[in-house]
Design an enzyme around this catalytic site. Sequence first.
Site, PDB file in Angstrom:
ATOM      1  N   GLN A  81      16.806 -28.891  38.361  1.00  0.00           N
ATOM      2  CA  GLN A  81      17.182 -30.238  37.411  1.00  0.00           C
ATOM      3  C   GLN A  81      18.545 -29.607  37.109  1.00  0.00           C
ATOM      4  O   GLN A  81      19.298 -30.197  36.235  1.00  0.00           O
ATOM      5  CB  GLN A  81      16.459 -30.418  36.080  1.00  0.00           C
ATOM      6  CG  GLN A  81      15.274 -31.231  36.252  1.00  0.00           C
ATOM      7  CD  GLN A  81      15.560 -32.592  36.851  1.00  0.00           C
ATOM      8  OE1 GLN A  81      16.754 -33.193  36.525  1.00  0.00           O
ATOM      9  NE2 GLN A  81      14.642 -33.314  37.486  1.00  0.00           N
ATOM     10  N   SER A  82      19.439 -28.830  38.126  1.00  0.00           N
ATOM     11  CA  SER A  82      20.838 -28.644  37.835  1.00  0.00           C
ATOM     12  C   SER A  82      21.764 -29.720  37.638  1.00  0.00           C
ATOM     13  O   SER A  82      21.703 -30.476  38.346  1.00  0.00           O
ATOM     14  CB  SER A  82      20.986 -27.711  38.987  1.00  0.00           C
ATOM     15  OG  SER A  82      22.381 -27.324  39.186  1.00  0.00           O
ATOM     16  N   ASN A  83      22.436 -29.658  36.492  1.00  0.00           N
ATOM     17  CA  ASN A  83      23.461 -30.586  36.404  1.00  0.00           C
ATOM     18  C   ASN A  83      24.505 -30.314  37.097  1.00  0.00           C
ATOM     19  O   ASN A  83      25.165 -31.041  37.937  1.00  0.00           O
ATOM     20  CB  ASN A  83      23.948 -30.693  34.686  1.00  0.00           C
ATOM     21  CG  ASN A  83      22.710 -30.792  33.775  1.00  0.00           C
ATOM     22  OD1 ASN A  83      22.149 -31.922  33.811  1.00  0.00           O
ATOM     23  ND2 ASN A  83      22.371 -29.959  33.039  1.00  0.00           N
ATOM     24  N   ALA A  85      24.707 -28.820  40.196  1.00  0.00           N
ATOM     25  CA  ALA A  85      24.355 -29.145  41.426  1.00  0.00           C
ATOM     26  C   ALA A  85      24.730 -30.794  41.772  1.00  0.00           C
ATOM     27  O   ALA A  85      25.438 -31.236  42.648  1.00  0.00           O
ATOM     28  CB  ALA A  85      22.946 -28.906  41.901  1.00  0.00           C
TER      29      ALA A  85
END
Length: 341
Positions: A81-83, A85
């Site tokens: 859930q990388s912000n 990325a």
Amino acid sequence: MSPSGKYPTDRLPRVRLAHLPTPIDPLPRLSEYLGGPELFIKRDDQTGLATGGNKTRKLEFLIAEALEAGADSVITAGSTQSNHARQTAAAARAKGLEPHLVLYAPGEQPPENFNGNLLINHLLGAVIHWTEERAPYSRTIGQVEAELKAGGKRPHVVPYGGSNATGLMGYVTAMIEVAEQAETSGPFDVHVFATSSGGTQAGMILGAHLSGLEGKTRLLGISVDEHRETLAPRVARLAGEGARLLGLDWQVEAEAVEVNDGYLGGGYAVVGEAEREAIRLLARLEGILVDPVYTGRALAGLIDLIRQGAFEAGQRILFWHTGGTAALFAFTEELGISSQQ
Ligand SMILES: Cc1ncc(COP(=O)(O)O)c(C=O)c1O
């Protein structure tokens, strides 16, 4: 607050991606509820790029570097859930580059639900490369880079978290922005924010040095996943690398970097009661959303420190909302929300 040529960062290549300056708002009801210092919030969740966040500031410098290098694609990496990325994918699209994301997934199996940041990545048409490797994901990034080059592409690698000398310039300029805003809003005694890959904190420290705030304000990073012994030296190293990029002979000691690792809870992205309380309090007292992984954890740390009496009543504290709101939508269960309530 456009670059005036006053600071060395004004001479760096930079593309416009963020809505700046982000507002600083008071938090009157949360301040009253906690009965401690006066709380304010810096709305870096409102930087504007595909739901915003702190990485958008870093990407103004990182994407400029990619364009200068003649890249046609960008590779970066992060958690499922990388912000970071998601913002990199949006920034790449905004500048006509193809986004490639190396994202963590157990067994390299895509998750069943493409929600939160994953939903946005999908809408942005990012090419996702699933990996079981953990941060900083160097091996998989290298593989993807080699594959793209073999296919005739010109990829540019943005490091995990956007945390290198170039990326952290986003927070050097953010600190300069706050120094200018403080001329009308009044100064802040303490800045509190989530810290993880370290670029945000490193940029703030270097920005405080450049804008004359060094020694006049505390920069307190609440770690979301790393122990102090790992993170403080990393932040110090990054800040020094940033200084060298700007041609400055300056270095901060790791001992002077304030990292509080007392709020790691059950580990990265494991949502506990402290995060749940912080998210609900800010939503119900101020109508503002924070995420369970970064800003909710940092806010939970701040709330606990206030309850412990770590700050004086007259102090002014600036809580940096560094984004992450999109991730909220992937945490319904962990937030204890069901249709029965
Ligand atoms: C919402 C949010 N806040 C804070 C951070 C931490 O910033 P840094 O990695 O620069 O320490 C991140 C990093 O991913 C983030 O997504």
